[in-house]
Write a protein that holds these residues in place. Sequence first.
Motif, PDB file in Angstrom:
ATOM      1  N   GLY A  35       0.756  -1.373  -0.023  1.00  0.00           N
ATOM      2  CA  GLY A  35      -0.018   0.044   0.026  1.00  0.00           C
ATOM      3  C   GLY A  35       0.755   1.144   0.034  1.00  0.00           C
ATOM      4  N   ARG A  38       1.808   2.123  -3.451  1.00  0.00           N
ATOM      5  CA  ARG A  38       0.703   2.714  -4.083  1.00  0.00           C
ATOM      6  C   ARG A  38       0.263   4.117  -3.766  1.00  0.00           C
ATOM      7  NH1 ARG A  38      -3.578   0.279  -0.694  1.00  0.00           N
ATOM      8  NH2 ARG A  38      -3.149   1.996   0.449  1.00  0.00           N
ATOM      9  N   ASP A  39       0.352   4.332  -2.334  1.00  0.00           N
ATOM     10  CA  ASP A  39       0.153   5.832  -1.905  1.00  0.00           C
ATOM     11  C   ASP A  39       1.222   6.587  -2.542  1.00  0.00           C
ATOM     12  OD1 ASP A  39      -1.905   4.848  -0.799  1.00  0.00           O
ATOM     13  OD2 ASP A  39      -1.254   5.045   1.258  1.00  0.00           O
ATOM     14  N   ARG A 120       1.074 -13.207  -3.530  1.00  0.00           N
ATOM     15  CA  ARG A 120       0.288 -13.478  -2.268  1.00  0.00           C
ATOM     16  C   ARG A 120      -0.601 -12.275  -2.179  1.00  0.00           C
ATOM     17  NH1 ARG A 120       1.787 -11.490   2.724  1.00  0.00           N
ATOM     18  NH2 ARG A 120       3.976 -10.508   2.847  1.00  0.00           N
ATOM     19  N   ARG A 121      -0.432 -11.243  -2.555  1.00  0.00           N
ATOM     20  CA  ARG A 121      -0.925 -10.025  -2.166  1.00  0.00           C
ATOM     21  C   ARG A 121      -2.477 -10.001  -2.884  1.00  0.00           C
ATOM     22  NH1 ARG A 121       2.773  -6.521   0.728  1.00  0.00           N
ATOM     23  NH2 ARG A 121       4.213  -8.062   1.078  1.00  0.00           N
ATOM     24  N   ASP A 122      -3.083  -8.786  -2.187  1.00  0.00           N
ATOM     25  CA  ASP A 122      -4.932  -8.567  -2.823  1.00  0.00           C
ATOM     26  C   ASP A 122      -5.123  -8.183  -4.158  1.00  0.00           C
ATOM     27  OD1 ASP A 122      -3.903  -6.278  -1.847  1.00  0.00           O
ATOM     28  OD2 ASP A 122      -5.193  -5.936  -0.399  1.00  0.00           O
ATOM     29  N   ASN A 126      -1.893  -3.182  -5.168  1.00  0.00           N
ATOM     30  CA  ASN A 126      -0.826  -3.337  -3.864  1.00  0.00           C
ATOM     31  C   ASN A 126      -0.009  -4.210  -3.982  1.00  0.00           C
ATOM     32  OD1 ASN A 126      -2.866  -1.722  -2.586  1.00  0.00           O
ATOM     33  ND2 ASN A 126      -4.337  -3.357  -1.824  1.00  0.00           N
ATOM     34  N   ASP A 166      -9.253 -15.900   0.587  1.00  0.00           N
ATOM     35  CA  ASP A 166      -8.998 -14.900   1.599  1.00  0.00           C
ATOM     36  C   ASP A 166     -10.265 -14.014   1.343  1.00  0.00           C
ATOM     37  OD1 ASP A 166      -9.484 -13.145   3.615  1.00  0.00           O
ATOM     38  OD2 ASP A 166      -7.135 -12.298   3.343  1.00  0.00           O
ATOM     39  N   ARG A 169     -10.490 -10.210   1.429  1.00  0.00           N
ATOM     40  CA  ARG A 169     -10.261  -9.170   0.434  1.00  0.00           C
ATOM     41  C   ARG A 169     -11.369  -8.471  -0.310  1.00  0.00           C
ATOM     42  NH1 ARG A 169      -6.199 -13.619  -1.801  1.00  0.00           N
ATOM     43  NH2 ARG A 169      -4.398 -13.372  -0.326  1.00  0.00           N
ATOM     44  N   ARG A 172     -11.872  -5.557   1.470  1.00  0.00           N
ATOM     45  CA  ARG A 172     -10.766  -4.644   1.021  1.00  0.00           C
ATOM     46  C   ARG A 172     -10.972  -4.128  -0.401  1.00  0.00           C
ATOM     47  NH1 ARG A 172      -5.982  -5.135   4.082  1.00  0.00           N
ATOM     48  NH2 ARG A 172      -4.653  -4.371   2.229  1.00  0.00           N
ATOM     49  N   ARG A 175     -13.053  -1.302  -0.032  1.00  0.00           N
ATOM     50  CA  ARG A 175     -12.752  -0.069   0.719  1.00  0.00           C
ATOM     51  C   ARG A 175     -11.715   0.785  -0.201  1.00  0.00           C
ATOM     52  NH1 ARG A 175      -7.897  -0.093   4.160  1.00  0.00           N
ATOM     53  NH2 ARG A 175      -7.860  -2.322   4.573  1.00  0.00           N
ATOM     54  N   PHE A 176     -10.863   0.230  -1.020  1.00  0.00           N
ATOM     55  CA  PHE A 176      -9.767   0.710  -1.969  1.00  0.00           C
ATOM     56  C   PHE A 176     -10.819   1.433  -3.223  1.00  0.00           C
ATOM     57  CE2 PHE A 176      -6.995  -2.369  -0.215  1.00  0.00           C
ATOM     58  CZ  PHE A 176      -6.260  -1.464   0.460  1.00  0.00           C
ATOM     59  N   ARG A 179     -12.631   4.391  -1.846  1.00  0.00           N
ATOM     60  CA  ARG A 179     -11.360   5.487  -1.381  1.00  0.00           C
ATOM     61  C   ARG A 179     -10.760   6.311  -2.320  1.00  0.00           C
ATOM     62  NH1 ARG A 179      -5.893   3.582   1.496  1.00  0.00           N
ATOM     63  NH2 ARG A 179      -7.308   2.981   3.141  1.00  0.00           N
ATOM     64  N   ARG A 208     -11.573 -11.504  11.872  1.00  0.00           N
ATOM     65  CA  ARG A 208     -11.058 -10.559  10.729  1.00  0.00           C
ATOM     66  C   ARG A 208     -11.880  -9.964   9.924  1.00  0.00           C
ATOM     67  NH1 ARG A 208      -8.400 -14.029   6.563  1.00  0.00           N
ATOM     68  NH2 ARG A 208      -7.584 -12.049   6.502  1.00  0.00           N
TER      69      ARG A 208
HETATM   70  P1  ATP Z   1      -4.181   1.211   3.926  1.00  0.00           P
HETATM   71  O1  ATP Z   1      -3.630   2.387   3.136  1.00  0.00           O
HETATM   72  O2  ATP Z   1      -5.759   1.090   4.246  1.00  0.00           O
HETATM   73  O3  ATP Z   1      -3.170   0.784   5.079  1.00  0.00           O
HETATM   74  P2  ATP Z   1      -2.719  -0.993   2.759  1.00  0.00           P
HETATM   75  O4  ATP Z   1      -2.811  -1.492   1.346  1.00  0.00           O
HETATM   76  O5  ATP Z   1      -1.585  -0.446   3.376  1.00  0.00           O
HETATM   77  O6  ATP Z   1      -4.088   0.015   2.848  1.00  0.00           O
HETATM   78  P3  ATP Z   1      -2.469  -2.975   4.745  1.00  0.00           P
HETATM   79  O7  ATP Z   1      -3.739  -3.566   5.329  1.00  0.00           O
HETATM   80  O8  ATP Z   1      -1.919  -1.857   5.581  1.00  0.00           O
HETATM   81  O9  ATP Z   1      -3.313  -2.268   3.403  1.00  0.00           O
HETATM   82  O10 ATP Z   1      -1.711  -4.021   4.065  1.00  0.00           O
HETATM   83  C1  ATP Z   1      -0.497  -3.677   3.501  1.00  0.00           C
HETATM   84  C2  ATP Z   1      -0.338  -4.564   2.436  1.00  0.00           C
HETATM   85  O11 ATP Z   1      -0.341  -6.116   2.539  1.00  0.00           O
HETATM   86  C3  ATP Z   1      -1.393  -4.322   1.218  1.00  0.00           C
HETATM   87  O12 ATP Z   1      -1.012  -3.181   0.488  1.00  0.00           O
HETATM   88  C4  ATP Z   1      -1.421  -5.873   0.592  1.00  0.00           C
HETATM   89  O13 ATP Z   1      -0.282  -5.869  -0.517  1.00  0.00           O
HETATM   90  C5  ATP Z   1      -1.006  -6.588   1.616  1.00  0.00           C
HETATM   91  N1  ATP Z   1      -2.292  -7.305   2.256  1.00  0.00           N
HETATM   92  C6  ATP Z   1      -3.075  -6.651   3.415  1.00  0.00           C
HETATM   93  N2  ATP Z   1      -4.004  -7.734   3.535  1.00  0.00           N
HETATM   94  C7  ATP Z   1      -4.116  -8.586   2.694  1.00  0.00           C
HETATM   95  C8  ATP Z   1      -4.839  -9.763   2.341  1.00  0.00           C
HETATM   96  N3  ATP Z   1      -5.914  -9.855   2.977  1.00  0.00           N
HETATM   97  N4  ATP Z   1      -4.611 -10.303   1.327  1.00  0.00           N
HETATM   98  C9  ATP Z   1      -3.517 -10.052   0.594  1.00  0.00           C
HETATM   99  N5  ATP Z   1      -2.748  -9.070   0.703  1.00  0.00           N
HETATM  100  C10 ATP Z   1      -2.971  -8.236   1.636  1.00  0.00           C
END
Ligand code: ATP
Length: 425
Positions: A35, A38-39, A120-122, A126, A166, A169, A172, A175-176, A179, A208
């Motif tokens: 994240g 991304r930000d 493995r990420r969502d 991200n 999962d 997600r 999530r 949320r994105f 947002r 969760r």
């Molecule tokens: P935020 O800005 O709301 O914190 P974020 O993308 O940083 O959003 P986090 O929950 O802080 O979300 O998680 C950091 C990173 O971990 C995500 O960007 C993603 O790559 C990974 N991640 C978090 N939760 C999951 C999930 N449930 N499944 C897969 N990847 C995840």
Amino acid sequence: MVSKLKNIDPYFRPILESLSELADKLNARVYLVGGVVRDLMLGERMFDLDIVVEADAIEFAHKFADIHKKQFKKHHAFGTATVFFDNHHIDFVTARSEIYSGFGALPRVLPASLRDDLLRRDFTINAMAISLNKSDYGKLVDYYCGEKDLKDGVIRVLHNNSFMDDPTRILRAIRFEQRFSFKLERHTLRLAKKAIGENAFSLVNPHRLREELILLLKEPHPRKYIKRLQELKILPLMDKNIRLNKNDFHIIARIEQAIEFYRASFKRHRQLEEWLIYFMAILYRLKSNDAAKFLDTFGFRKGEKIRILSLYDNMDKVKQLNKKVLPHVIYKMLNPLSFENIIFFYAYYREKKIRKHIEIFLDKLIGIHLKLKGEDLRRLGFKPPTLYGKLFERLLYAKIDKGFKTLEEEVSEAHIIFENCQSKH
Ligand code: ATP
Ligand code: MG
């Protein structure tokens, strides 16, 4: 190569450079990921950093913490560690892959390359990384076209099984999507609907789900997030009795306004736990024992539970404020309630009188207390002390109604009340 770290917040520059130095010294590949990447690319402010290390992350974090003399905490079970700076923290994780055995269980974790770790990420947005090693400092690693999706405003999963692996997600994704005003990519949306249709949530640890739901409600303007939950028919999966109707969304809209009003008008009052008020709007039409069951299942904290459940006991009571009443009646009614309850009622009731009375409470009555103390009563010869409790209560109500400012006014009222009490005895 254009460095993705060129425009980084100057506060973080020395921290990233220090990470870079240590990475080269330990001969480890180190990346900023997730994240925060991304930000950074969206030009949003950075807070906490996520770092992937293609080596032992705990050892790396430990050395980094020593260099900066910062607090360090390891989480052995997850192979992760956190280093705490004054206003933010850095999470370190060993690059890993996750193998899902299905049925919503937590995955098995194996050390792996960055590429596996990103897989493995969502979502693609991200799943990008930025290298911190000197040889390619600031270089974007983007195996899954995250940069393009970020430009196009698209939320896309990395593989077809993602939501089944999962299901949190799905929350999530909403949320994105909301947002950033993005869209769920078509195939991703189809996969989400399919997972919802197969009731994938039933497989997930409810705690969760609660965490993700709260994160969603903590975003600015949660109404549109709740609307999306409704469109995708998610809430009834959490409890079949939750069915929001049009009026509930009006209430939710008024909660947004009520919170704005509270923030702007009562800066000195305690901050609201705003998400909790939205939760009240989601649950208030359940029967109170169904709501209690829901809150237990999802592991809500005691204080949260008490505040939500006290809605049911006070709904009708607060309705009595819809007539001309003395200020102490308002006080008696509202003072025992949480601010979250009060703001919920302010939004829920449209009756002008009720709303006006709540405003009077927030503006004038909160925090009123007597100057007179028990020792004053003793000194003045009031007896017996067993009557003091009752006396104080009546005195406080008199102060509220008559607007006493001085101790003398309280003393002379105390005499009147006391004589009254005694003549009744
Ligand atoms: P935020 O800005 O709301 O914190 P974020 O993308 O940083 O959003 P986090 O929950 O802080 O979300 O998680 C950091 C990173 O971990 C995500 O960007 C993603 O790559 C990974 N991640 C978090 N939760 C999951 C999930 N449930 N499944 C897969 N990847 C995840
Ligand atoms: Mg984050």
